[in-house]
Write an enzyme that holds these catalytic residues in place. Sequence first.
Site, PDB file in Angstrom:
ATOM      1  N   GLY A  26       0.819  -1.220   0.000  1.00  0.00           N
ATOM      2  CA  GLY A  26       0.000   0.000   0.000  1.00  0.00           C
ATOM      3  C   GLY A  26       0.843   1.257   0.000  1.00  0.00           C
ATOM      4  N   SER A  27       1.935   1.236  -0.786  1.00  0.00           N
ATOM      5  CA  SER A  27       2.879   2.362  -0.706  1.00  0.00           C
ATOM      6  C   SER A  27       2.749   3.348  -1.868  1.00  0.00           C
ATOM      7  CB  SER A  27       4.312   1.849  -0.585  1.00  0.00           C
ATOM      8  OG  SER A  27       4.590   0.885  -1.575  1.00  0.00           O
ATOM      9  N   ARG A  29       0.833   5.827  -1.809  1.00  0.00           N
ATOM     10  CA  ARG A  29       0.628   7.165  -1.215  1.00  0.00           C
ATOM     11  C   ARG A  29       0.712   7.051   0.311  1.00  0.00           C
ATOM     12  NH1 ARG A  29      -6.003   7.399  -1.877  1.00  0.00           N
ATOM     13  NH2 ARG A  29      -6.406   6.154  -0.025  1.00  0.00           N
ATOM     14  N   ASN A  76      -2.520  -6.783  -4.594  1.00  0.00           N
ATOM     15  CA  ASN A  76      -3.711  -6.652  -3.762  1.00  0.00           C
ATOM     16  C   ASN A  76      -3.493  -7.562  -2.555  1.00  0.00           C
ATOM     17  OD1 ASN A  76      -6.162  -6.870  -2.507  1.00  0.00           O
ATOM     18  ND2 ASN A  76      -7.340  -7.212  -4.379  1.00  0.00           N
ATOM     19  N   ASN A 103       1.788  -2.397   5.429  1.00  0.00           N
ATOM     20  CA  ASN A 103       1.202  -1.068   5.666  1.00  0.00           C
ATOM     21  C   ASN A 103      -0.221  -0.907   5.133  1.00  0.00           C
ATOM     22  OD1 ASN A 103       1.326   2.095   5.840  1.00  0.00           O
ATOM     23  ND2 ASN A 103       0.928   1.624   3.682  1.00  0.00           N
ATOM     24  N   SER A 155      -2.101   0.464  14.980  1.00  0.00           N
ATOM     25  CA  SER A 155      -2.728   1.764  15.275  1.00  0.00           C
ATOM     26  C   SER A 155      -2.949   1.860  16.780  1.00  0.00           C
ATOM     27  CB  SER A 155      -4.077   1.874  14.571  1.00  0.00           C
ATOM     28  OG  SER A 155      -4.800   2.979  15.081  1.00  0.00           O
ATOM     29  N   TYR A 168     -11.987  -1.982  12.769  1.00  0.00           N
ATOM     30  CA  TYR A 168     -10.615  -1.470  12.642  1.00  0.00           C
ATOM     31  C   TYR A 168      -9.801  -1.765  13.912  1.00  0.00           C
ATOM     32  CZ  TYR A 168      -6.945   1.937  11.443  1.00  0.00           C
ATOM     33  OH  TYR A 168      -5.754   2.541  11.137  1.00  0.00           O
ATOM     34  N   LYS A 172      -6.446  -4.143  14.124  1.00  0.00           N
ATOM     35  CA  LYS A 172      -5.131  -3.638  14.523  1.00  0.00           C
ATOM     36  C   LYS A 172      -4.626  -4.311  15.804  1.00  0.00           C
ATOM     37  CE  LYS A 172      -4.531  -0.764  11.084  1.00  0.00           C
ATOM     38  NZ  LYS A 172      -3.496  -1.031  10.068  1.00  0.00           N
TER      39      LYS A 172
HETATM   40  N1  LIG Z   1      -3.717   7.974   8.908  1.00  0.00           N
HETATM   41  C1  LIG Z   1      -3.775   7.637  10.165  1.00  0.00           C
HETATM   42  O1  LIG Z   1      -4.121   8.436  11.037  1.00  0.00           O
HETATM   43  C2  LIG Z   1      -3.397   6.241  10.595  1.00  0.00           C
HETATM   44  C3  LIG Z   1      -3.339   5.994  11.985  1.00  0.00           C
HETATM   45  C4  LIG Z   1      -2.996   4.727  12.407  1.00  0.00           C
HETATM   46  C5  LIG Z   1      -2.711   3.731  11.503  1.00  0.00           C
HETATM   47  N2  LIG Z   1      -2.785   4.005  10.158  1.00  0.00           N
HETATM   48  C6  LIG Z   1      -2.488   2.900   9.247  1.00  0.00           C
HETATM   49  O2  LIG Z   1      -1.474   3.263   8.343  1.00  0.00           O
HETATM   50  C7  LIG Z   1      -1.611   2.514   7.138  1.00  0.00           C
HETATM   51  C8  LIG Z   1      -1.554   3.455   5.947  1.00  0.00           C
HETATM   52  O3  LIG Z   1      -2.655   4.334   6.001  1.00  0.00           O
HETATM   53  P1  LIG Z   1      -2.674   5.806   5.372  1.00  0.00           P
HETATM   54  O4  LIG Z   1      -3.115   6.715   6.454  1.00  0.00           O
HETATM   55  O5  LIG Z   1      -1.418   6.079   4.662  1.00  0.00           O
HETATM   56  O6  LIG Z   1      -3.919   5.666   4.378  1.00  0.00           O
HETATM   57  P2  LIG Z   1      -4.040   5.799   2.796  1.00  0.00           P
HETATM   58  O7  LIG Z   1      -5.465   5.508   2.533  1.00  0.00           O
HETATM   59  O8  LIG Z   1      -3.464   7.098   2.345  1.00  0.00           O
HETATM   60  O9  LIG Z   1      -3.097   4.632   2.244  1.00  0.00           O
HETATM   61  C9  LIG Z   1      -3.469   3.287   2.266  1.00  0.00           C
HETATM   62  C10 LIG Z   1      -2.872   2.622   1.047  1.00  0.00           C
HETATM   63  O10 LIG Z   1      -3.217   1.233   1.085  1.00  0.00           O
HETATM   64  C11 LIG Z   1      -3.656   0.859  -0.191  1.00  0.00           C
HETATM   65  N3  LIG Z   1      -4.552  -0.301  -0.118  1.00  0.00           N
HETATM   66  C12 LIG Z   1      -5.818  -0.350   0.348  1.00  0.00           C
HETATM   67  N4  LIG Z   1      -6.314  -1.595   0.189  1.00  0.00           N
HETATM   68  C13 LIG Z   1      -5.348  -2.332  -0.409  1.00  0.00           C
HETATM   69  C14 LIG Z   1      -5.258  -3.668  -0.867  1.00  0.00           C
HETATM   70  N5  LIG Z   1      -6.285  -4.524  -0.746  1.00  0.00           N
HETATM   71  N6  LIG Z   1      -4.113  -4.075  -1.435  1.00  0.00           N
HETATM   72  C15 LIG Z   1      -3.065  -3.240  -1.579  1.00  0.00           C
HETATM   73  N7  LIG Z   1      -3.095  -1.962  -1.178  1.00  0.00           N
HETATM   74  C16 LIG Z   1      -4.222  -1.512  -0.607  1.00  0.00           C
HETATM   75  C17 LIG Z   1      -4.353   2.078  -0.752  1.00  0.00           C
HETATM   76  O11 LIG Z   1      -4.481   2.018  -2.165  1.00  0.00           O
HETATM   77  C18 LIG Z   1      -3.418   3.194  -0.271  1.00  0.00           C
HETATM   78  O12 LIG Z   1      -2.378   3.438  -1.164  1.00  0.00           O
HETATM   79  C19 LIG Z   1      -2.921   1.738   7.268  1.00  0.00           C
HETATM   80  O13 LIG Z   1      -2.656   0.418   7.694  1.00  0.00           O
HETATM   81  C20 LIG Z   1      -3.647   2.488   8.363  1.00  0.00           C
HETATM   82  O14 LIG Z   1      -4.575   1.676   9.042  1.00  0.00           O
HETATM   83  C21 LIG Z   1      -3.123   5.232   9.685  1.00  0.00           C
END
Ligand SMILES: NC(=O)c1ccc[n+]([C@@H]2O[C@H](COP(=O)([O-])OP(=O)(O)OC[C@H]3O[C@@H](n4cnc5c(N)ncnc54)[C@H](O)[C@@H]3O)[C@@H](O)[C@H]2O)c1
Length: 259
Positions: A26-27, A29, A76, A103, A155, A168, A172
């Site tokens: 999921g990198s 973005r 995926n 991630n 998280s 969620y 986590k």
């Molecule tokens: N943003 C926050 O506040 C926060 C807090 C705690 C934990 N997180 C965790 O950090 C991680 C990244 O989140 P983010 O905030 O960068 O969100 P984001 O939505 O910007 O990025 C998530 C990425 O995962 C990809 N993704 C989603 N489903 C997928 C799949 N089935 N296969 C492959 N890729 C997939 C998306 O396309 C996207 O690029 C997640 O695990 C999220 O739960 C985020």
Amino acid sequence: MSTQTLTEAKMTHHDLLKDQVAIVTGSGRGIGLAIAKRLANAGATAIITDITEEFASSGAKEITDSGLKAFPTVCNVTDVSSIEKMTEEVMNKYGKVDILVNNAGITKDTLFMRMKLEDWSAVIETNLTSVFKVTQSVIKNMSKANYGRIVNIASVIGMHGNFGQANYAASKAGVIALTKTLAKEYASKNVTCNAIAPGFIDTAMTQKLKPEMKEQYLKFIPLGRFGQPEDVAEAAFYFCTGGSYITGQVIVVDGGMFM
Ligand SMILES: NC(=O)c1ccc[n+]([C@@H]2O[C@H](COP(=O)([O-])OP(=O)(O)OC[C@H]3O[C@@H](n4cnc5c(N)ncnc54)[C@H](O)[C@@H]3O)[C@@H](O)[C@H]2O)c1
């Protein structure tokens, strides 16, 4: 420090992960991309995997445009055949995987009384079962090589729960327990497994929250700001570089929100 020593220190820093291969799921973005950039900046080749070709390519391009090493590939994380294909591609091209950052993640928030089984299952599949699937595919290579660094993005919600996030939070919490189990099972193979528990990080995931909700969260963050993806990336970088005697741990990156 003299200019020369400074340059040397900088060079060593940029070399810390030289010749290493790092898969970040999921990198395309957000936090995943920031982690990939941080690892690439230290010399690693970042494997940028995301659910669409477009996401993977645009993420990788940002890295290669700045003169660092990245390779895009679709993966995926809910689909075993897509995962196997990605691992095979990376192994054929580079012959090893040193770092795996699990991630990729999603939210489908709603109060428990309204939560449908499909909302529950989608989040458990994407956030937790994915870590099982991707790690199973990659860890055997680490185990054989007697080296590996696994970093799982959990998280703070997985430690404390939250209104509207039963799915969620459970996913986590599962990631944290899985992290500790992998740490125990693979320590003898020199594979460490740690988790990061971010608080509120400014990404697409949190940008969809209502402004009044964000205001509310901000009041509980002692450092007075939302986290940036780079704040999380720094912790991941540490686990992959300095943290060779650290395994099974969860580092909280939340500006002091929970303490
Ligand atoms: N943003 C926050 O506040 C926060 C807090 C705690 C934990 N997180 C965790 O950090 C991680 C990244 O989140 P983010 O905030 O960068 O969100 P984001 O939505 O910007 O990025 C998530 C990425 O995962 C990809 N993704 C989603 N489903 C997928 C799949 N089935 N296969 C492959 N890729 C997939 C998306 O396309 C996207 O690029 C997640 O695990 C999220 O739960 C985020």
